[in-house]
Enzyme design. Structure first.
Site, PDB file in Angstrom:
ATOM      1  N   LEU A  16       0.828  -1.212   0.000  1.00 24.75           N
ATOM      2  CA  LEU A  16       0.000   0.000   0.000  1.00 24.75           C
ATOM      3  C   LEU A  16       0.863   1.264   0.000  1.00 24.75           C
ATOM      4  O   LEU A  16       0.349   2.376  -0.059  1.00 24.75           O
ATOM      5  CB  LEU A  16      -0.912   0.000   1.233  1.00 24.75           C
ATOM      6  CG  LEU A  16      -1.994  -1.090   1.254  1.00 24.75           C
ATOM      7  CD1 LEU A  16      -2.659  -1.161   2.620  1.00 24.75           C
ATOM      8  CD2 LEU A  16      -3.043  -0.838   0.168  1.00 24.75           C
ATOM      9  N   SER A  17       2.181   1.087   0.064  1.00 25.84           N
ATOM     10  CA  SER A  17       3.073   2.249   0.154  1.00 25.84           C
ATOM     11  C   SER A  17       2.955   3.189  -1.046  1.00 25.84           C
ATOM     12  O   SER A  17       2.942   4.414  -0.856  1.00 25.84           O
ATOM     13  CB  SER A  17       4.519   1.796   0.348  1.00 25.84           C
ATOM     14  OG  SER A  17       4.638   1.171   1.604  1.00 25.84           O
ATOM     15  N   LYS A  66      14.677  -6.627   4.867  1.00 25.70           N
ATOM     16  CA  LYS A  66      14.989  -5.574   5.849  1.00 25.70           C
ATOM     17  C   LYS A  66      16.320  -5.812   6.576  1.00 25.70           C
ATOM     18  O   LYS A  66      17.020  -4.864   6.915  1.00 25.70           O
ATOM     19  CB  LYS A  66      13.859  -5.457   6.872  1.00 25.70           C
ATOM     20  CG  LYS A  66      12.568  -4.895   6.289  1.00 25.70           C
ATOM     21  CD  LYS A  66      11.511  -4.718   7.363  1.00 25.70           C
ATOM     22  CE  LYS A  66      10.181  -4.302   6.766  1.00 25.70           C
ATOM     23  NZ  LYS A  66       9.150  -4.085   7.783  1.00 25.70           N
ATOM     24  N   ASP A  99       9.885   1.477  11.446  1.00 22.82           N
ATOM     25  CA  ASP A  99       8.831   0.595  11.961  1.00 22.82           C
ATOM     26  C   ASP A  99       8.642   0.781  13.473  1.00 22.82           C
ATOM     27  O   ASP A  99       7.502   0.796  13.960  1.00 22.82           O
ATOM     28  CB  ASP A  99       9.175  -0.881  11.694  1.00 22.82           C
ATOM     29  CG  ASP A  99       8.904  -1.283  10.247  1.00 22.82           C
ATOM     30  OD1 ASP A  99       8.005  -0.690   9.621  1.00 22.82           O
ATOM     31  OD2 ASP A  99       9.591  -2.195   9.749  1.00 22.82           O
ATOM     32  N   ALA A 124       7.861 -13.176  17.957  1.00 26.55           N
ATOM     33  CA  ALA A 124       9.260 -12.779  18.173  1.00 26.55           C
ATOM     34  C   ALA A 124      10.005 -12.737  16.845  1.00 26.55           C
ATOM     35  O   ALA A 124      11.202 -13.000  16.779  1.00 26.55           O
ATOM     36  CB  ALA A 124       9.924 -13.766  19.138  1.00 26.55           C
ATOM     37  N   GLY A 125       9.301 -12.386  15.756  1.00 24.58           N
ATOM     38  CA  GLY A 125       9.919 -12.314  14.429  1.00 24.58           C
ATOM     39  C   GLY A 125      10.431 -10.911  14.134  1.00 24.58           C
ATOM     40  O   GLY A 125      10.714 -10.122  15.042  1.00 24.58           O
ATOM     41  N   GLY A 126      10.542 -10.601  12.835  1.00 28.69           N
ATOM     42  CA  GLY A 126      11.105  -9.321  12.405  1.00 28.69           C
ATOM     43  C   GLY A 126      10.312  -8.128  12.890  1.00 28.69           C
ATOM     44  O   GLY A 126      10.884  -7.144  13.384  1.00 28.69           O
ATOM     45  N   ARG A 147       5.377 -18.674  20.121  1.00 22.04           N
ATOM     46  CA  ARG A 147       5.154 -20.108  19.918  1.00 22.04           C
ATOM     47  C   ARG A 147       6.451 -20.880  20.159  1.00 22.04           C
ATOM     48  O   ARG A 147       6.466 -21.864  20.880  1.00 22.04           O
ATOM     49  CB  ARG A 147       4.657 -20.306  18.475  1.00 22.04           C
ATOM     50  CG  ARG A 147       4.338 -21.703  18.092  1.00 22.04           C
ATOM     51  CD  ARG A 147       3.738 -21.746  16.711  1.00 22.04           C
ATOM     52  NE  ARG A 147       4.652 -21.213  15.686  1.00 22.04           N
ATOM     53  CZ  ARG A 147       4.357 -21.123  14.386  1.00 22.04           C
ATOM     54  NH1 ARG A 147       3.176 -21.500  13.953  1.00 22.04           N
ATOM     55  NH2 ARG A 147       5.231 -20.633  13.522  1.00 22.04           N
ATOM     56  N   LYS A 151      12.915 -18.507  20.967  1.00 26.15           N
ATOM     57  CA  LYS A 151      13.082 -17.262  20.195  1.00 26.15           C
ATOM     58  C   LYS A 151      12.658 -16.056  21.020  1.00 26.15           C
ATOM     59  O   LYS A 151      13.262 -14.978  20.923  1.00 26.15           O
ATOM     60  CB  LYS A 151      12.275 -17.336  18.893  1.00 26.15           C
ATOM     61  CG  LYS A 151      13.079 -17.954  17.755  1.00 26.15           C
ATOM     62  CD  LYS A 151      12.278 -18.088  16.482  1.00 26.15           C
ATOM     63  CE  LYS A 151      11.921 -16.777  15.814  1.00 26.15           C
ATOM     64  NZ  LYS A 151      11.091 -17.020  14.590  1.00 26.15           N
ATOM     65  N   GLY A 236      -3.446  -2.192  12.255  1.00 22.84           N
ATOM     66  CA  GLY A 236      -2.149  -2.221  11.581  1.00 22.84           C
ATOM     67  C   GLY A 236      -1.943  -1.105  10.576  1.00 22.84           C
ATOM     68  O   GLY A 236      -0.809  -0.687  10.334  1.00 22.84           O
TER      69      GLY A 236
HETATM   70  P1  NAP Z   1       8.097 -13.260  10.886  1.00 27.94           P
HETATM   71  O1  NAP Z   1       9.460 -12.667  11.038  1.00 27.94           O
HETATM   72  O2  NAP Z   1       7.909 -14.444  10.001  1.00 27.94           O
HETATM   73  O3  NAP Z   1       7.614 -13.647  12.379  1.00 27.94           O
HETATM   74  C1  NAP Z   1       6.398 -14.272  12.588  1.00 27.94           C
HETATM   75  C2  NAP Z   1       6.181 -14.515  14.091  1.00 27.94           C
HETATM   76  O4  NAP Z   1       4.851 -14.982  14.236  1.00 27.94           O
HETATM   77  C3  NAP Z   1       7.092 -15.567  14.705  1.00 27.94           C
HETATM   78  O5  NAP Z   1       7.387 -15.202  16.024  1.00 27.94           O
HETATM   79  C4  NAP Z   1       6.228 -16.830  14.658  1.00 27.94           C
HETATM   80  O6  NAP Z   1       6.490 -17.750  15.712  1.00 27.94           O
HETATM   81  C5  NAP Z   1       4.845 -16.249  14.898  1.00 27.94           C
HETATM   82  N1  NAP Z   1       3.811 -17.085  14.292  1.00 27.94           N
HETATM   83  C6  NAP Z   1       3.633 -17.360  12.972  1.00 27.94           C
HETATM   84  N2  NAP Z   1       2.547 -18.139  12.797  1.00 27.94           N
HETATM   85  C7  NAP Z   1       2.047 -18.376  14.040  1.00 27.94           C
HETATM   86  C8  NAP Z   1       0.929 -19.127  14.519  1.00 27.94           C
HETATM   87  N3  NAP Z   1       0.120 -19.780  13.672  1.00 27.94           N
HETATM   88  N4  NAP Z   1       0.686 -19.147  15.846  1.00 27.94           N
HETATM   89  C9  NAP Z   1       1.501 -18.477  16.698  1.00 27.94           C
HETATM   90  N5  NAP Z   1       2.572 -17.758  16.314  1.00 27.94           N
HETATM   91  C10 NAP Z   1       2.835 -17.706  15.002  1.00 27.94           C
HETATM   92  O7  NAP Z   1       7.047 -12.164  10.367  1.00 27.94           O
HETATM   93  P2  NAP Z   1       7.123 -10.575  10.577  1.00 27.94           P
HETATM   94  O8  NAP Z   1       7.962  -9.962   9.520  1.00 27.94           O
HETATM   95  O9  NAP Z   1       7.492 -10.320  12.002  1.00 27.94           O
HETATM   96  O10 NAP Z   1       5.612 -10.113  10.265  1.00 27.94           O
HETATM   97  C11 NAP Z   1       4.559 -10.483  11.127  1.00 27.94           C
HETATM   98  C12 NAP Z   1       3.264  -9.757  10.758  1.00 27.94           C
HETATM   99  O11 NAP Z   1       3.380  -8.362  11.000  1.00 27.94           O
HETATM  100  C13 NAP Z   1       2.866  -9.895   9.278  1.00 27.94           C
HETATM  101  O12 NAP Z   1       1.483 -10.152   9.215  1.00 27.94           O
HETATM  102  C14 NAP Z   1       3.165  -8.523   8.707  1.00 27.94           C
HETATM  103  O13 NAP Z   1       2.323  -8.203   7.602  1.00 27.94           O
HETATM  104  C15 NAP Z   1       2.876  -7.639   9.892  1.00 27.94           C
HETATM  105  N6  NAP Z   1       3.557  -6.330   9.826  1.00 27.94           N
HETATM  106  C16 NAP Z   1       2.786  -5.198   9.834  1.00 27.94           C
HETATM  107  C17 NAP Z   1       3.389  -3.947   9.823  1.00 27.94           C
HETATM  108  C18 NAP Z   1       2.544  -2.714   9.846  1.00 27.94           C
HETATM  109  O14 NAP Z   1       3.052  -1.608   9.553  1.00 27.94           O
HETATM  110  N7  NAP Z   1       1.281  -2.797  10.228  1.00 27.94           N
HETATM  111  C19 NAP Z   1       4.797  -3.843   9.774  1.00 27.94           C
HETATM  112  C20 NAP Z   1       5.560  -5.016   9.771  1.00 27.94           C
HETATM  113  C21 NAP Z   1       4.928  -6.257   9.796  1.00 27.94           C
HETATM  114  P3  NAP Z   1       7.701 -18.830  15.643  1.00 27.94           P
HETATM  115  O15 NAP Z   1       8.912 -18.091  16.064  1.00 27.94           O
HETATM  116  O16 NAP Z   1       7.291 -19.881  16.578  1.00 27.94           O
HETATM  117  O17 NAP Z   1       7.757 -19.303  14.203  1.00 27.94           O
END
Ligand code: NAP
Length: 269
Positions: A16-17, A66, A99, A124-126, A147, A151, A236
């Site tokens: 959407l940027s 990133k 961010d 605990a992801g990005g 989960r 991590k 979000g």
């Molecule tokens: P990521 O690095 O892949 O991290 C995903 C995290 O979610 C991990 O900690 C993972 O746990 C956990 N997870 C995934 N599926 C799960 C499930 N079914 N049940 C429980 N935990 C689960 O992804 P990310 O880059 O952090 O992005 C995450 C979300 O944030 C995305 O939907 C993205 O679109 C959104 N986001 C939004 C903005 C905004 O401006 N609104 C900015 C950035 C990101 P494990 O460690 O156990 O795998």
């Protein structure tokens, strides 16, 4: 001459940027344009340096680039400490992370104070890295529940250099939710139509705030639960618009109309 900006990612089709930034350029009558560019990891460096040599003003960097971006363009302190950048400015030749500030701006603009508040971060992801960093610096006490518990523990151990941060599992989530003021979902749970929210209305009350980083759908199952419990909700898109507004200001030195950016993204959704 028109200045070009853009976002590089893979995939980037649904970003959407472009809508947000082009709406701001139009509102401010600036001779600039913003495009999206699908770039695979092996071509990231060529694409970034090519854009710079073509005279682009800057780029946003999104999933999955990133972390790699800070190995290509020198990061500022915040991007270095987070370990990822989402904004490259070719005038300063610096990489930034907006961010973290975008997430904090979204909470503050909704009236949420963070100093000395308890915050539970799911994931605990990005995205969590940036959010937890921003929260820790804002003086909140942060619990990361993930989960994969290891991590959460690793991220908490790293982020403890910047504030009060703990790591835990998703077990007994109700108790953990009841103990805090703010709950933030940084996992992709909620994007799938069949996704069940990890936090339900019985765990929440009116004094709390629930912030979901997922913005598609705009009202996620988690935010629906929060609304049913009378809690304050932050979506979000609010963060997306604010991280974008901060990128815009880094590039142009001009504070953009964040309301116009946010509205254009909401309309596009
Ligand atoms: P990521 O690095 O892949 O991290 C995903 C995290 O979610 C991990 O900690 C993972 O746990 C956990 N997870 C995934 N599926 C799960 C499930 N079914 N049940 C429980 N935990 C689960 O992804 P990310 O880059 O952090 O992005 C995450 C979300 O944030 C995305 O939907 C993205 O679109 C959104 N986001 C939004 C903005 C905004 O401006 N609104 C900015 C950035 C990101 P494990 O460690 O156990 O795998």
């Amino acid at each position: 001459m028109m200045t070009i900006y853009g976002v590089v990612g893979y995939p980037v089709e649904h970003s959407l940027s472009p809508v947000m930034h082009n709406a701001a350029f139009k509102a401010l009558d600036m001779d600039c344009a913003y495009h999206k560019f699908e770039v695979k990891g092996e071509h990231l460096q060529d694409a970034i340096l090519g854009a710079r040599h073509l005279g682009f003003g800057g780029l946003n960097v999104t999933i999955p680039h990133k972390e790699a971006a800070i190995r290509i363009i020198e990061p500022d302190r915040t991007a270095l400490e987070i370990g990822a950048a989402n904004t490259l400015d070719f005038r300063q030749m610096k990489a930034f992370n907006t961010d973290a500030a975008g997430a904090i701006d979204a909470l503050r603009d909704s009236g949420v104070e963070l100093d000395n508040k308890g915050v539970l971060v799911l994931g605990a992801g990005g995205a969590a890295r940036a959010v937890v960093y921003g929260l820790a610096k804002a003086g909140a006490t942060v619990t990361i529940a993930n989960r994969t518990t290891a991590k959460a523990a690793d991220l908490a151990a790293y982020m403890r250099s910047f504030g009060s941060v703990f790591g835990t599992s998703l077990d007994s989530l109700g108790e953990k939710v009841r103990a805090v003021d703010v709950i933030i979902n940084t996992t992709p749970v909620g994007m799938g139509w069949e996704d069940k929210p990890m936090v339900t209305r019985d765990m929440l009350d009116r004094s709390q705030t629930v912030f979901d980083l997922v913005y598609k759908p705009l009202e996620t199952p988690l935010l629906r639960e929060a609304r049913a419990a009378g809690a304050r909700t932050v979506d979000g898109l609010s963060m997306l618009a604010r991280q974008g507004a901060r990128s815009f200001e880094i590039w142009t030195g001009v504070k953009p109309p964040v309301d116009i950016m946010e509205r254009s993204a909401r309309d596009a959704l």
